[in-house]
Scaffold this active site. Structure first.
Site, PDB file in Angstrom:
ATOM      1  NE  ARG A  13      -3.316   2.544   2.692  1.00 51.29           N
ATOM      2  CZ  ARG A  13      -4.248   2.803   3.592  1.00 51.29           C
ATOM      3  NH1 ARG A  13      -4.694   1.862   4.391  1.00 51.29           N
ATOM      4  NH2 ARG A  13      -4.755   4.023   3.710  1.00 51.29           N
ATOM      5  CG  ASN A  54     -11.578  -1.147  -0.109  1.00 46.46           C
ATOM      6  OD1 ASN A  54     -12.707  -1.155  -0.576  1.00 46.46           O
ATOM      7  ND2 ASN A  54     -11.297  -0.526   1.024  1.00 46.46           N
ATOM      8  CB  CYS A 105     -18.399   0.283   1.175  1.00 49.35           C
ATOM      9  SG  CYS A 105     -17.314   1.703   1.452  1.00 49.35           S
ATOM     10  CG  HIS A 126     -14.267   3.753  -2.016  1.00 54.22           C
ATOM     11  ND1 HIS A 126     -13.005   3.321  -1.692  1.00 54.22           N
ATOM     12  CD2 HIS A 126     -15.064   3.346  -0.990  1.00 54.22           C
ATOM     13  CE1 HIS A 126     -13.040   2.664  -0.533  1.00 54.22           C
ATOM     14  NE2 HIS A 126     -14.287   2.675  -0.107  1.00 54.22           N
ATOM     15  CE1 TYR A 131     -11.597   6.307  -0.418  1.00 53.14           C
ATOM     16  CE2 TYR A 131     -13.740   6.222   0.650  1.00 53.14           C
ATOM     17  CZ  TYR A 131     -12.418   5.831   0.579  1.00 53.14           C
ATOM     18  OH  TYR A 131     -11.917   4.972   1.521  1.00 53.14           O
TER      19      TYR A 131
END
Length: 433
Positions: free
Chosen positions: A96, A150, A171, A201, A251
């Site tokens: 990440r 995700n 979510c 998102h 988002y």
């Protein structure tokens, strides 16, 4: 469905696990869980043991007859399960870190589910999830797969396209918004109705009714917002928000306020490192707490993570399917004809009525004209990314990046592609045959 449920949690060594354990304890009367299997990979074994032992202490304190099993044997966990829930992170937080850092180097938003970073997470994740689905098809064909991994929308669409598993994407943002509205208006959950339109998102709330009164204009006028821990709370432009006629997901700041968000990321990078490095520090603190043999409940510090209320969303959904509750929840499901300008097999995020046979999407009453283009553009990128993940095609990766609204040019897309694929080589064998 049986009256003694077996539930498998894939990615059981996650710092979120105490949340879902708390959810099962609180819902035991409606959701009789008898076996709870937490499974992880060898690299996650240490964390699985720490968080698994905390889960055992929590169950012991509750006095409920729930057996907790910790294993590295995925097939054993999946066999005869009623529900399988996934909360994985392929490549752990180290992967990440690069999803966020490399785009920033090229002046592009670096985020774990949005833009090039989200694409890399999808490329790493989709092949493994499809592999897990083969086990589910063989060992528990009637199980429901609740995917919290995700990017949830893309992963869920890939599962529907390439497997026979009954899958629903989840979510925490919709339930988080509801909690915020409950607090703001001192309202019970059944007194709130919100209509969600869009993708995971990338959603807009086009109706917000409290006790039957439409509060959308008021919410837009006050510029108030529910925001996640993982997205900075920069304020929206008041004129823009009012003219949008919908409450945007936090988002969407990456698309509507790209310059401000990028500046914030670059400042934060200098001061605190990437978001993944901040999360790593929070996780280290949490696992230190989890090791305390006297700890028998979910610690307050877990709320610093971006996935607050995730377990509530997951346990709510299991409860509603198991009990055929026919309530409304916001989920990631196949489009069919709900959003008429997207393909039928596209995964969308909308309200659904939850039945024993699964979710039934609710028809939309409002889709503002000015949000359609962005939904379509991001869905095009998502579908190209899914195909790239399955085929290992660099051509599709390039097209997906070029067609993402946050990537400014072909030249930048090519540089991002080369560097990010190389950095993820260990997790992407299909691209390096």
């Amino acid at each position: 469905m049986r009256d003694a449920l077996k539930i498998a949690i894939i990615g059981g060594g996650s710092s979120y696990t105490p949340e879902i354990v708390e959810g099962f304890i609180l819902r035991y009367a409606q959701l009789p869980v008898r076996e709870l299997w937490f499974v992880d990979v060898e690299e996650g074994k240490h964390k699985l043991e720490i968080v698994g032992n905390l889960a055992k202490r929590m169950i012991e304190k509750s006095g409920l007859p729930i057996e907790v099993h910790l294993t590295l044997d995925r097939r054993k966990a999946i066999e005869n399960a009623d529900f399988v829930s996934t909360q994985m992170r392929v490549g752990l937080l180290e992967a990440r870190k690069w999803d966020e850092h490399i785009p920033n180097k090229y002046g592009v938003i670096g985020q774990e589910t949005t833009g090039p970073g989200g694409m890399m997470k999808a490329l790493r994740t989709i092949p493994l999830l499809l592999d897990i689905c083969k086990d589910i098809e063989e060992l528990s064909p009637n199980a429901w797969l609740l995917n919290f991994t995700n990017p949830a929308g893309m992963v869920t669409e890939a599962i529907h396209k390439y497997s026979k598993v009954k899958s629903i994407g989840l979510c925490n943002a919709p339930i988080g918004l509801h909690k915020w509205l409950m607090n703001k208006y001192d309202a019970a959950p059944e007194q709130i109705y919100t209509e969600f339109v869009g993708l995971n998102h990338l959603h807009w709330v086009t109706r917000a009714e409290i006790r039957g009164d439409d509060k959308l204009a008021e919410l837009l006028d006050r510029k108030e917002e529910y925001s996640g821990k993982n997205v900075p709370a920069s304020e929206w432009d008041a004129d823009f928000l009012r003219s949008l006629q919908a409450l945007p997901s936090y988002y969407l700041k990456y698309f509507y306020m790209t310059d401000i968000m990028l500046d914030e990321q670059l400042v934060s990078l200098k001061e605190n490192g990437t978001r993944s490095e901040v999360v790593k520090r929070v996780e280290d603190e949490l696992f230190k707490l989890y090791q305390d043999p006297d700890l028998q409940e979910k610690p307050k510090q877990l709320e610093k993570r971006g996935g607050a209320y995730y377990s509530e969303a997951a346990v709510n959904l299991m409860d509603s399917i198991y009990n055929d509750k026919r309530d409304i929840q916001t989920l990631n499901v196949m489009n069919d004809n709900i959003i008429d300008f997207l393909p039928k097999d596209a995964c969308i995020e909308v309200n659904c009525v939850i039945t024993a046979g699964g979710p039934i999407p609710v028809g939309l009453t409002k889709v503002p004209e000015h949000i359609k283009g962005l939904i379509h553009a991001v869905k095009t990128y998502e579908r190209l990314t899914i195909e790239a993940a399955v085929t290992g095609s660099k051509d599709l990766v390039l097209q997906a990046l070029v067609h993402h609204p946050l990537v400014p040019s072909v030249a930048v897309a090519k540089m991002l592609m080369e560097e990010m694929l190389e950095k993820n080589k260990a997790y992407l064998p299909a691209f390096f045959k």
